[in-house]
Write an enzyme that holds these catalytic residues in place. Structure first.
Site, short mmCIF file in Angstrom:
data_model
loop_
_atom_site.label_atom_id
_atom_site.label_comp_id
_atom_site.label_asym_id
_atom_site.label_seq_id
_atom_site.Cartn_x
_atom_site.Cartn_y
_atom_site.Cartn_z
NE ARG A 199 10.92 -1.59 -5.01
CZ ARG A 199 10.08 -0.87 -4.07
NH1 ARG A 199 11.10 0.09 -3.60
NH2 ARG A 199 8.76 -0.83 -4.00
N PRO A 201 0.91 -1.03 -0.16
CG PRO A 201 -0.35 -1.52 1.72
CD PRO A 201 0.80 -1.89 1.27
CD GLU A 202 3.24 2.80 -4.31
OE1 GLU A 202 3.49 4.09 -4.54
OE2 GLU A 202 3.49 1.61 -4.63
CE LYS A 246 5.39 4.05 0.51
NZ LYS A 246 6.57 3.20 0.04
#
Ligand code: ZN
Length: 272
Positions: free
Chosen positions: A261, A2-3, A57
């Site tokens: 990433r 979740p961002e 976050k």
């Protein structure tokens, strides 16, 4: 993971659902998820939640008479508001029980997420000061982005993921923001032309605002506190769109790795 848009969606819903409610009990089965330790966190029993905030976050749920509960969902954490009699959610490791028969459940398959009692405003300040400006507040300016990029030859994507410099931008929205601003993710920060610095500044806001409007992106585990998925997956321009045509120019989206990433970009719109 979740961002900012996902955590902001959760925050807004929690504001409606838990503020003004009294915590009558706290249940847990993984002690290390309660920081600094379970006995300290149990001090919240008998208190009301008075606010629902966020930095990056990290959720910051305010308690009466000072004190804040920080909740970080890490990679796979979820929060659900349920009746205590509802059937159990798998991987629930913490539950805040309210006076009205409801509870806030924290599920976390990987057990990396945590609930932390921050006991006073001085400790809270220590935590929030570790984050850079929030992209949707007035503290976030073109200057923040300009400074961040101009001082480093590291990949632009890596730079904008640094939570100490800009709070809340993660992998999904970084890729989207770079696509909006037509910057190749590997472009060294100090090689981004001024015009594109401005576009990146705006692109970050655009990517995040769109994500919030759609109530987040559900391509991994993310669900809102009612168990509903976000709708942003269908509006993604590059993230996990490899093999699909770019919505701007029709070129096939590529996936590479930047600093470990998974990174998605359009080779025509975003040249190095
Ligand atoms: Zn393109």
């Amino acid at each position: 993971m979740p961002e900012l848009p996902e955590v902001e969606t959760i925050r807004r819903d929690l504001e409606k659902e838990i503020v003004g409610h009294k915590i009558v009990d706290l249940w847990y089965d993984v002690p290390k998820m309660l920081q600094p330790n379970p006995a300290t966190v149990e001090k919240i029993i008998g208190k009301h939640f008075v606010s629902a905030g966020r930095i990056g976050k990290l959720l910051l749920l305010g308690l009466e008479n000072d004190g804040t509960i920080g909740i970080h969902l890490k990679l796979s954490g979820q929060l659900f508001i349920r009746k205590q009699t509802d059937k159990e959610d798998r991987f629930t490791h913490v539950a805040f029980k309210f006076e009205d028969g409801r509870e806030l459940r924290f599920t976390e398959v990987r057990k990396f997420g945590y609930v932390k009692l921050i006991e006073n405003s001085r400790d809270l300040k220590k935590i929030t000061s570790e984050y850079g400006p929030e992209p949707l507040t007035k503290d976030y300016t073109i200057d923040v982005v300009r400074k961040l990029l101009s001082k480093s030859s590291r990949a632009t994507k890596t730079l904008i993921l640094d939570q100490k410099k800009i709070a809340g931008v993660g992998n999904i929205y970084a890729d989207e923001a770079l696509w909006y601003s037509k910057i190749h993710p590997e472009t060294p920060g100090n090689a981004v032309p001024e015009k594109q610095v401005e576009e990146l500044y705006i692109g970050i806001i655009k990517a995040l605002e769109q994500g919030i409007e759609d109530r987040g992106t559900s391509i991994d585990d993310y669900l809102d506190i009612y168990g509903q998925p976000g709708k942003h997956a269908k509006n993604l321009n590059v993230f996990r769109q490899q093999g699909q045509p770019c919505s701007r120019c029709g070129t096939i989206i590529k996936k590479i790795r930047v600093n470990g990433r998974g990174t998605h970009y359009c080779p025509k719109c975003q040249t190095l």
